[in-house]
Write an enzyme that holds these catalytic residues in place. Sequence first.
Site, short mmCIF file in Angstrom:
data_model
loop_
_atom_site.label_atom_id
_atom_site.label_comp_id
_atom_site.label_asym_id
_atom_site.label_seq_id
_atom_site.Cartn_x
_atom_site.Cartn_y
_atom_site.Cartn_z
N ASP A 126 -6.63 13.51 57.82
CA ASP A 126 -5.63 14.69 57.81
C ASP A 126 -4.46 14.29 56.89
OD1 ASP A 126 -6.79 16.46 59.42
OD2 ASP A 126 -6.35 14.95 61.28
N HIS B 7 16.56 24.19 44.89
CA HIS B 7 15.19 23.77 45.20
C HIS B 7 14.66 25.16 46.00
CE1 HIS B 7 11.41 21.82 45.39
NE2 HIS B 7 11.55 21.31 46.52
N ASP C 242 12.39 14.79 37.85
CA ASP C 242 11.26 15.76 38.48
C ASP C 242 10.30 16.19 37.59
OD1 ASP C 242 9.54 17.36 40.12
OD2 ASP C 242 11.11 18.84 40.57
N SER D 181 8.23 29.05 41.90
CA SER D 181 8.18 27.81 42.20
C SER D 181 9.43 27.48 42.55
CB SER D 181 7.68 27.44 40.77
OG SER D 181 7.91 25.94 40.81
N GLY D 182 9.63 26.10 43.10
CA GLY D 182 10.75 25.45 43.41
C GLY D 182 11.16 24.45 42.21
N HIS D 183 10.26 24.14 41.41
CA HIS D 183 10.54 23.09 40.28
C HIS D 183 10.97 23.61 38.95
CE1 HIS D 183 8.75 20.01 43.17
NE2 HIS D 183 8.13 21.11 43.56
#
Lengths: 554, 554
Positions: free
Chosen positions: A46, A137, A191, A363-365
């Site tokens: 998992d 973000h 990032d 997107s958060g990036h």
Amino acid sequence: MNKLQVIPLGGLGEFGMNMMALRYGDDILVIDSGMMFPEDELLGVDLVMPDLTYLRENVSCVRALLLTHGHEDHIGGVPLFLSELDVPVYGTAFTLALVERRLEEYPDIEEPKLHPIQPRQILEIGPFKVEFMHVTHSMVACVAMAITTPVGVVIHTGDFKVDPTPTDNELFDLHTLADYGKRGVLLLMSDSTNSDRPGYTESERAVRPRFEDIFNRAEKRLVFSCFSSSIHRIQQILDLSQEFRRKVAILGRSMNSVTEIAHNLGLLEIPDNILIRPQDIMDTPPNRVTLLISGTQGEPMSALSRVAVDNHKHISIEPGDTVALSSRIIPGNEKAIFRMIDHMARRGADVLYGSMNPPIHVSGHASAEELRLVLNLVRPRFFVPIHGEYRQMAKHIRLAEHLRSSGLEASFLLESGDVLELDASGARKAGRVTVGRVCIDSGSVDEVVEEMVIRDRRHLSEDGIVLPIIAINRHTGRTETLPEIVSRGFASAEDGSEFLQNARQVVAKTLETSTQEEKTDWGVMKEKIRADLKRYIVKETARRPLIMPVILEV
Amino acid sequence: MNKLQVIPLGGLGEFGMNMMALRYGDDILVIDSGMMFPEDELLGVDLVMPDLTYLRENVSCVRALLLTHGHEDHIGGVPLFLSELDVPVYGTAFTLALVERRLEEYPDIEEPKLHPIQPRQILEIGPFKVEFMHVTHSMVACVAMAITTPVGVVIHTGDFKVDPTPTDNELFDLHTLADYGKRGVLLLMSDSTNSDRPGYTESERAVRPRFEDIFNRAEKRLVFSCFSSSIHRIQQILDLSQEFRRKVAILGRSMNSVTEIAHNLGLLEIPDNILIRPQDIMDTPPNRVTLLISGTQGEPMSALSRVAVDNHKHISIEPGDTVALSSRIIPGNEKAIFRMIDHMARRGADVLYGSMNPPIHVSGHASAEELRLVLNLVRPRFFVPIHGEYRQMAKHIRLAEHLRSSGLEASFLLESGDVLELDASGARKAGRVTVGRVCIDSGSVDEVVEEMVIRDRRHLSEDGIVLPIIAINRHTGRTETLPEIVSRGFASAEDGSEFLQNARQVVAKTLETSTQEEKTDWGVMKEKIRADLKRYIVKETARRPLIMPVILEV
């Protein structure tokens, strides 16, 4: 030993399970402790987390765990981390609340030392001084860190985009970042997730016009699904429901607990009297209700997957209902997601998802130009791209090339386990430490986990492997023969043993008691077979072999 | 029996393996005979095709096979079709040339009756009159069909987009389509693949500015990969290579044969003296050479995959080279493709792929507004969306709703096997016929297929299943133990038998002789293990069990 060591323990050259160590002499800071979802090949597992061997071997040096934000790929490994390393944990109140939620499943960790921090707060830990800076973000309450060390300042961005209009109006703290840049930064770690996208990533508010459009057109029930941590998204859905006089029902365990946490911390405004109980959904006029539900990735046991096959206690999709998936499709999940969408389309729902523009998800990036903005503000002497696969980190290094004329001496493409050493004379790669993955097997991800079983796959030889093999006729949904069970390294399953015969009956019973629709969805079937067979095997043998259902089409 | 029956035998409610039958009395026309690539769950199978039971049971009625165009999901099943049904095949010269290429692997089919047709040509076949109309798509020489039957005209679009500027300047024949619409069409069947995309799909020429940009910037070798059938794309790469004074080397079996076919038919213009032999690549200055290579989907044995792990005879990627993947990422292939990209990035190549705008790839299928244009020109009495999964066909039906006031009586969402009956009084669903899938196992897709083994999975019980299970340490790439082999229904593989011991050694040897890099790429490893073990088993036992390598990470 006046050297700073930067040691990525996870998340560089692989997607997810982010973890970074900074070491100066006998003091180690750890940033984030994430997990990743396993690849298809890891059937039966998992969760996957970084191997903690390096930290275990240096346990007396580890001073603290610092968290950038509350996404699973940054905090999912905290429970395992704390069960081995009893150190203080620092993060924003929201991040820590999400950690506490995970820790509930680990009663052994009795008194975790969770210390909430605020942006602009400065901590002194051994030779390090850590300042937290607010970043934007896809989630709220995220921070970057500026860590002043004896050899210079190191900046770790965490995950971010530069959102000019976040729904909570908390802007990216570009000022503090610029300040550090002005005073001189030794190393930037930034990032890289979206370094291969040109331009700018859209603001969290960019979905609002499309959401309004959906509310305007919907004549019946509105079903919204997003990640439960997407507080920006949930806020907009609540606001629009208020505006369009719809009540809101929240379905799914993670969606309920995360919205409650965010609400309690003042990060999510829930309009008065807007919430209704799930059992009241079907009694409310369809055009007066919005559902907020978890399960965008088609996880077999999630609330949305169950709704899709009409197997949810409180809601049935009816013709004319609208379902909007406000999330990205994580690679590898396409088939499960599209099967779920097809099930809902078959019930007459209009299903809105990824490819339909204007976007219902952003997107958060940060994209290329935002990454350049951060590079230009920080103007580091050395640069290390983080969070991404090789191609994305390589692109990010290309994006930094123009800084060569503004003080950038070198960029380093590190992968998990590589050690970068920095001192007065410069920076260089200096060997490797032990890294790897630890596989964790739980009941299922989104539902109540009855027991958390942590098993390192290295011990596979102890417990062995069991493969239930089922032949299903996809079109009729019928099974052609009694299920076969193949095993290795699992003594109880000798050929012809009573145990094995009974196990085959267990699988056969799972198949019999499944609906026709479930049988056409192999994701659901494998999960059910695995859960039922596991229960049987644990009861009979108290052992936990790896169970890998194999479904053959005939 | 004055009824027309429309019987989709594949491709409706599933992606790929398109096949449609039209029946009037004792006359059946079949449109397309495609294949699909198997889903992940069908481990060990290479190709999947529609079950031919219905046609087999009505073999004396089948009059002809009509082909819309040469993509594998429309012609990949022709060899199997012809080995059972010896009927004439009609298609454009290019389509038929691609069919002939496939037929080379089937020496049993001695004299296929392939009849080239031209757009605007009319065929009379039994009670049917078929007119072919040129349509634009990502491939050249594609046609739609207007089939005049005793109960009315049926239009089948094949795959299309409405490209205003195709590279061959052959425009979509909207005039003939409009003519039929004016005179009255009983039934329209139209491509639904992109019905969930708003707006218009870009022209094949839309990639040109980005390609120019790539040529302008490239200082070293340029490596372009696209589907070998993308003649539009290949033409532009050849033209630009000429303009930028680069020689072109073509690598990969399919890329070589398809460009040759297109060139011979006058569909691809190859500038004089531009081609060089693969063995001359490394002797040509890097800035004077373009490579055209197949393998965009990361297929383990394709030319590009081999180049990525530096295992190709004629080319090594060097720092500064540019690699452009001008193709979409077919869902399910993400991991293989991204691993391949990472390998090339590791060698210092700048790799350009899907998500980078402006596009280096455009879709070949019509978006919502183009689909509406075709619906409005045809103005059918009945509408059946074809080629798509359920959600896409459901969207397509929504796109047709506005035609209710212009004569559309009903739309039918058919799935493979559903029968639609049309006569003077209207149209209705009328039962089902047998449909299903047939699995085909070959050596590998892109390489010389040493033997084509067609095995219906229903006979699994005859040949059984063999699962080689390998434990690989992903980081070190080392195997932890001697491979295990598990089997069922395969008598030779009794526990402890010499055969089984030798088979384990075969797998162990495959592992030993693989490079470190191959070992980290499970797609490659599984394919190699399967190929080697299959060779051994066939030699020893003359049987063909299903071989499913399982790789465990430890």
